[in-house]
Write a protein that holds these residues in place. Structure first.
Motif, PDB file in Angstrom:
ATOM      1  N   ARG A  91      22.301  37.386  38.159  1.00  0.00           N
ATOM      2  CA  ARG A  91      21.165  36.371  38.566  1.00  0.00           C
ATOM      3  C   ARG A  91      21.962  34.986  37.978  1.00  0.00           C
ATOM      4  O   ARG A  91      21.750  34.152  38.521  1.00  0.00           O
ATOM      5  N   LEU A  92      22.444  35.004  36.888  1.00  0.00           N
ATOM      6  CA  LEU A  92      22.849  33.980  36.103  1.00  0.00           C
ATOM      7  C   LEU A  92      24.058  33.251  36.800  1.00  0.00           C
ATOM      8  O   LEU A  92      24.120  32.338  37.085  1.00  0.00           O
ATOM      9  N   ILE A  93      25.107  34.470  37.341  1.00  0.00           N
ATOM     10  CA  ILE A  93      26.192  33.982  37.816  1.00  0.00           C
ATOM     11  C   ILE A  93      25.653  33.571  39.249  1.00  0.00           C
ATOM     12  O   ILE A  93      26.507  32.434  39.900  1.00  0.00           O
ATOM     13  N   GLY A  94      24.936  34.125  39.755  1.00  0.00           N
ATOM     14  CA  GLY A  94      24.333  33.819  41.048  1.00  0.00           C
ATOM     15  C   GLY A  94      23.909  32.301  41.274  1.00  0.00           C
ATOM     16  O   GLY A  94      24.110  31.813  42.477  1.00  0.00           O
ATOM     17  N   ARG A  95      23.493  31.748  40.106  1.00  0.00           N
ATOM     18  CA  ARG A  95      23.029  30.317  40.353  1.00  0.00           C
ATOM     19  C   ARG A  95      24.219  29.438  39.878  1.00  0.00           C
ATOM     20  O   ARG A  95      24.394  28.122  39.791  1.00  0.00           O
ATOM     21  N   MET A  96      25.345  30.006  39.585  1.00  0.00           N
ATOM     22  CA  MET A  96      26.689  29.106  39.378  1.00  0.00           C
ATOM     23  C   MET A  96      27.538  29.039  40.399  1.00  0.00           C
ATOM     24  O   MET A  96      28.264  28.009  40.626  1.00  0.00           O
ATOM     25  N   VAL A  97      27.342  30.062  41.313  1.00  0.00           N
ATOM     26  CA  VAL A  97      28.427  30.085  42.370  1.00  0.00           C
ATOM     27  C   VAL A  97      27.870  30.080  43.642  1.00  0.00           C
ATOM     28  O   VAL A  97      26.825  30.673  43.672  1.00  0.00           O
ATOM     29  N   ARG A  98      28.438  29.461  44.596  1.00  0.00           N
ATOM     30  CA  ARG A  98      27.999  29.601  45.984  1.00  0.00           C
ATOM     31  C   ARG A  98      28.225  30.776  46.927  1.00  0.00           C
ATOM     32  O   ARG A  98      27.307  31.251  47.550  1.00  0.00           O
ATOM     33  N   ASP A  99      29.280  31.206  46.514  1.00  0.00           N
ATOM     34  CA  ASP A  99      29.854  32.451  47.162  1.00  0.00           C
ATOM     35  C   ASP A  99      29.185  33.801  46.737  1.00  0.00           C
ATOM     36  O   ASP A  99      29.500  34.407  45.732  1.00  0.00           O
ATOM     37  N   VAL A 100      28.292  34.523  47.312  1.00  0.00           N
ATOM     38  CA  VAL A 100      27.592  35.531  46.695  1.00  0.00           C
ATOM     39  C   VAL A 100      28.251  36.735  46.715  1.00  0.00           C
ATOM     40  O   VAL A 100      28.055  37.660  46.085  1.00  0.00           O
ATOM     41  N   ASP A 101      29.566  36.554  47.455  1.00  0.00           N
ATOM     42  CA  ASP A 101      30.552  37.789  47.431  1.00  0.00           C
ATOM     43  C   ASP A 101      31.078  37.888  46.049  1.00  0.00           C
ATOM     44  O   ASP A 101      31.739  38.922  45.693  1.00  0.00           O
ATOM     45  N   LEU A 102      31.256  36.696  45.555  1.00  0.00           N
ATOM     46  CA  LEU A 102      31.905  36.629  44.212  1.00  0.00           C
ATOM     47  C   LEU A 102      30.965  37.131  42.908  1.00  0.00           C
ATOM     48  O   LEU A 102      31.552  37.688  41.836  1.00  0.00           O
ATOM     49  N   VAL A 103      29.834  37.250  43.152  1.00  0.00           N
ATOM     50  CA  VAL A 103      28.953  37.475  42.035  1.00  0.00           C
ATOM     51  C   VAL A 103      29.238  38.972  41.225  1.00  0.00           C
ATOM     52  O   VAL A 103      29.314  39.002  40.207  1.00  0.00           O
ATOM     53  N   GLU A 104      29.214  39.988  42.230  1.00  0.00           N
ATOM     54  CA  GLU A 104      29.418  41.138  41.716  1.00  0.00           C
ATOM     55  C   GLU A 104      30.883  41.602  40.792  1.00  0.00           C
ATOM     56  O   GLU A 104      30.776  41.975  39.705  1.00  0.00           O
ATOM     57  N   ASP A 105      31.697  40.720  41.207  1.00  0.00           N
ATOM     58  CA  ASP A 105      33.192  40.794  40.762  1.00  0.00           C
ATOM     59  C   ASP A 105      33.031  40.026  39.432  1.00  0.00           C
ATOM     60  O   ASP A 105      33.466  40.474  38.388  1.00  0.00           O
ATOM     61  N   ILE A 106      32.553  38.847  39.247  1.00  0.00           N
ATOM     62  CA  ILE A 106      32.379  37.940  38.191  1.00  0.00           C
ATOM     63  C   ILE A 106      31.526  38.688  37.228  1.00  0.00           C
ATOM     64  O   ILE A 106      31.893  38.865  35.977  1.00  0.00           O
ATOM     65  N   ALA A 107      30.504  39.418  37.501  1.00  0.00           N
ATOM     66  CA  ALA A 107      29.672  40.326  36.779  1.00  0.00           C
ATOM     67  C   ALA A 107      30.445  41.532  36.216  1.00  0.00           C
ATOM     68  O   ALA A 107      30.277  41.530  34.854  1.00  0.00           O
ATOM     69  N   GLN A 108      31.109  41.799  36.946  1.00  0.00           N
ATOM     70  CA  GLN A 108      32.039  43.077  36.588  1.00  0.00           C
ATOM     71  C   GLN A 108      32.970  42.939  35.402  1.00  0.00           C
ATOM     72  O   GLN A 108      33.370  43.364  34.442  1.00  0.00           O
ATOM     73  N   GLU A 109      33.686  41.455  35.705  1.00  0.00           N
ATOM     74  CA  GLU A 109      34.597  41.093  34.645  1.00  0.00           C
ATOM     75  C   GLU A 109      33.963  40.635  33.540  1.00  0.00           C
ATOM     76  O   GLU A 109      34.520  40.676  32.478  1.00  0.00           O
TER      77      GLU A 109
END
Length: 215
Positions: free
Chosen positions: A48-66
């Motif tokens: 949720r935190l990352i989702g509010r920082m990036v526009r591309d929702v496809d990136l959220v899961e990858d950034i969270a995993q990283e």
């Protein structure tokens, strides 16, 4: 013979911070299952935190995993001096920033993230929602106000947006935000004040038009 007083019993359960620190210690000792429990506990909040920082929702899961991979590698450095989730939020913010810089993109708050369904999330506060009957007019006005808030958030400088998101949406204290953003608490207060002023400037005209109506 006088009996001695019975010593007080230890607390039946540790608090969340102690529980997190115990899981960290178990992970460092080689118990990967303990880290899986930490991931399960905080995965949604981090996404949720990352989702509010990036526009591309496809990136959220990858950034969270990283984020969780980086946290795992650095876990031996965690000493329990701060809350674990504060430490983890800081890694998430930095990981998201790095991903966006690498792609030469600016952090923004996606409208979809702000209107996502949070009913089953532990940070959701139903007391903030209207309880009165909704008419078509009030629903339309609410959508207009939400759109104005989204636009105001989107227009904020990155540091102001992050600070107000951590405070108003994630519910962190000023001290915790200072830890996450690696800046003095006075800077945090200033950023949140400026963010609130900018958002208010956009929303106030709409609220004035709805004066006399209960929200």
């Amino acid at each position: 013979m006088t009996s001695r007083p019975t010593p007080p019993s230890p607390p039946a359960a540790t608090n969340s911070a102690d529980a997190d620190f115990q899981l960290v210690q178990r992970t460092v000792a080689g118990d990967d299952r303990a880290y899986e429990l930490l991931v399960l506990k905080y995965q949604r909040r981090i996404e949720r935190l990352i989702g509010r920082m990036v526009r591309d929702v496809d990136l959220v899961e990858d950034i969270a995993q990283e984020t969780f991979i980086r946290a795992y590698k650095a876990l031996h450095q965690f000493r329990g001096e701060a809350q674990f989730y504060t430490w983890l939020y800081r890694i998430a913010v930095n990981t998201a920033k790095k991903a966006l810089v690498d792609m030469k993109r600016d952090p923004t708050v996606p409208e979809a993230a702000l209107r996502s369904s949070d009913e089953d999330d532990e940070t959701y506060r139903p007391g903030n929602e209207p309880i009165s009957d909704e008419s078509p007019d009030t629903i339309l006005a609410a959508k207009e106000i939400a759109a104005a808030v989204n636009a105001a958030m989107d227009a904020l400088p990155t540091e102001l947006r992050q600070a107000v998101t951590l405070r108003e949406i994630e519910g962190l204290s000023y001290e915790e935000i200072a830890e996450v953003m690696n800046c003095p608490i006075g800077t945090v207060r200033s950023r949140i004040f400026r963010a609130r002023e900018a958002i208010s400037a956009r929303v106030k005209p709409l609220l004035d038009n709805q004066s006399g109506k209960r929200w």
